[in-house]
Design an enzyme around this catalytic site. Structure first.
Site, PDB file in Angstrom:
ATOM      1  N   THR A   1       7.783   2.128  -6.347  1.00  0.00           N
ATOM      2  CA  THR A   1       8.598   2.859  -7.629  1.00  0.00           C
ATOM      3  C   THR A   1       9.823   2.716  -8.167  1.00  0.00           C
ATOM      4  O   THR A   1       9.462   1.972  -9.163  1.00  0.00           O
ATOM      5  CB  THR A   1       8.356   4.147  -6.855  1.00  0.00           C
ATOM      6  OG1 THR A   1       7.466   4.759  -7.369  1.00  0.00           O
ATOM      7  CG2 THR A   1       8.461   4.780  -8.632  1.00  0.00           C
TER       8      THR A   1
ATOM      9  N   GLU B   1      11.011  14.941  -5.750  1.00  0.00           N
ATOM     10  CA  GLU B   1      10.922  13.214  -6.440  1.00  0.00           C
ATOM     11  C   GLU B   1      11.765  12.583  -6.463  1.00  0.00           C
ATOM     12  O   GLU B   1      12.177  11.341  -6.544  1.00  0.00           O
ATOM     13  CB  GLU B   1      10.408  13.906  -7.294  1.00  0.00           C
ATOM     14  CG  GLU B   1       8.936  13.541  -7.586  1.00  0.00           C
ATOM     15  CD  GLU B   1       8.461  12.881  -7.205  1.00  0.00           C
ATOM     16  OE1 GLU B   1       7.814  13.374  -5.945  1.00  0.00           O
ATOM     17  OE2 GLU B   1       6.874  12.262  -7.747  1.00  0.00           O
TER      18      GLU B   1
END
Lengths: 311, 311
Positions: free
Chosen positions: B185, B132
């Site tokens: 994001t 991530e």
């Protein structure tokens, strides 16, 4: 119908380290007692107050107990009812242990009992909050809700009021030490910053969620890991002499957690048993003595009942 | 020892309205698939990627799946092992549904299976977080933890990492609509204010605590009451056209809650059953069409297993 009743209501620990303004629990000791008697004319009067060192008003328009009882009588449509109240303060005022809550809750539970309990304990919460508003300028529920309901309580929301009883491991024991220094609730609230870092808030709500999860699963280790406060305690701890040394002493002696009760200056710990709580109290009181500060210690399991009628 | 394995890993909804950066859950659909084969020489290579419209890199030093698999092999002391990976993206990238997490988790579960599962799913979480970090510049766990563990997950703390699986009512259904607008994001994180009001934070952690309590007691009404976000949603909702109208449509059609999935732009609801989820998806998609925005809808119960091996 009863003509008189004698009620005990418990002290409470609000905030519970990570749950500022939303969590609280009740303890078996200390607490306050109220004797209430119906009288033949309307009006709520106070005939006796003991244990307050003269600090609480007899004037029914200024005393939070009489005010909230009168508010209750008006609300249930019985302003014709009159009572006289004897208030026995059996806990220190300004200790951060919900002293005004204990008195108010004892008074409300007493009058509700004399009226044959038309309201549930949960329904009494808003009346007790009104008392809190008068006592400290802020109608919070994190002391009055656990004092009324007993146990561990979450105030999820104030508007609308939404109170949830949480389970807890029965072996959990609580030690409390009240150092006799003066920290008015109003001041303790005012020093807290109104803006905080989002990243600190995330840490805090992770811990609040962890504490609630630990209470449901009765996971003592998770409860202990979650009881950290990165927001309020770093500020309020400056009001308590040697706060971090006291924490060290508590943790070294088996405390699961250590923190400020409500707005202080009382500090509290959770322990796994009464022995640990007793030893921690001794060590903390010894340290306060070394700081030339008198203190009072209490220990108790979490109180399950809230207010009770005494013989 | 297996020579090859085919793994599916689920999409995830992070934040879950009130639990920014600490809560997440997995869904049965969508999700990603990985086919992994041992090869005779060291090195992790990617031989096929489909469904990504050419957006993901084949270069093993740049692809989060190969990077996290290599990181895993180095960690378990098997840098001598080589694998080839086929990645089947079966969910949209940049949707706020944990797309990179699903791929990374599928890859890690596949390599761990080929190595005879030396690590538990919980132990794989840090490796997926590393993925991530490479995918979106921030090593969060609120997608990878539910993708790996299945179910509803609390990330209580990052340092040290402390992940708690939460129960949930089995009838809870989830509807998801992904409007095809671009919200990276990184940008979605950057518009969030770094300072917030303490009073808002108190509302938020009251709700987080209420949601966790509702999950443990399977109290659907408490879950619904608690799913409010006064901190992140007011800011991020500006990235989603007609957000508050969409909420109105969802709530009028029986949604228990409505909010942004992860950093968006997908929105999701909880419902009491699949029918409600289906109808809400139809109505939301119709509104997006009226806004000239294409969308993709999914519905699913909460996924219980996390990654699974396919035949």
């Amino acid at each position: 119908m009863k003509r008189s009743v004698n009620v005990f209501a418990p002290a409470t620990v609000a905030n519970v380290v990570c749950g500022y303004d939303v969590l609280g629990f009740a303890v078996n000791a200390p607490g306050d007692e109220v004797i209430m008697r119906l009288r033949d004319e309307p009006g709520v009067i106070i005939t006796k107050i003991s244990g307050d060192e003269g600090r609480l008003p007899y004037d029914p328009a200024k005393n939070t107990v009489s005010l909230s009882v009168q508010h209750y009588l008006n609300h249930i449509g019985r302003p014709d009812v009159g009572v006289e109240i004897e208030l026995f303060k059996k806990m220190p005022i300004g200790s951060g242990l919900g002293s005004s809550s204990a008195s108010t809750v004892a008074g409300l539970f007493a009058i509700n009992t004399l009226m044959d309990s038309p309201l549930s304990k949960m329904e009494l919460v808003p009346f007790a909050m009104k008392g809190e508003e008068m006592a400290c300028g802020y109608g919070h529920a994190d002391n009055v809700a656990p004092a009324l309901l007993g146990g561990f309580v979450l105030v999820r929301s104030y508007e609308p009021l939404d109170i949830i009883k949480l389970p807890y491991p029965e072996e959990l024991f609580c030690s409390i030490v009240f150092p006799q220094i003066d920290v008015p609730t109003r001041d303790a609230r005012q020093i807290i910053r109104s803006k905080i870092l989002l990243k600190d808030a995330v840490v805090q709500w992770g811990n609040v969620a962890g504490l609630v999860a630990g209470l449901y699963t009765k996971d003592i280790d998770l409860i202990a890991r979650s009881m950290k406060d990165v927001i309020v305690e770093p500020v309020r701890s400056i009001l308590i002499p040697d706060f971090y040394k006291l924490r060290e002493i508590a943790m070294e002696n088996g405390a699961l957690s250590f923190g400020i009760s409500g707005s202080g200056p009382s500090v509290f710990t959770f322990t796994r048993n009464e022995d640990d709580a007793r030893i921690i109290n001794e060590k903390l009181q010894k340290h306060f003595l070394w700081l030339d500060t008198e203190s009072i210690a209490y220990r108790s399991p979490i109180n399950a009942q809230g207010p009770i009628i005494l013989d």
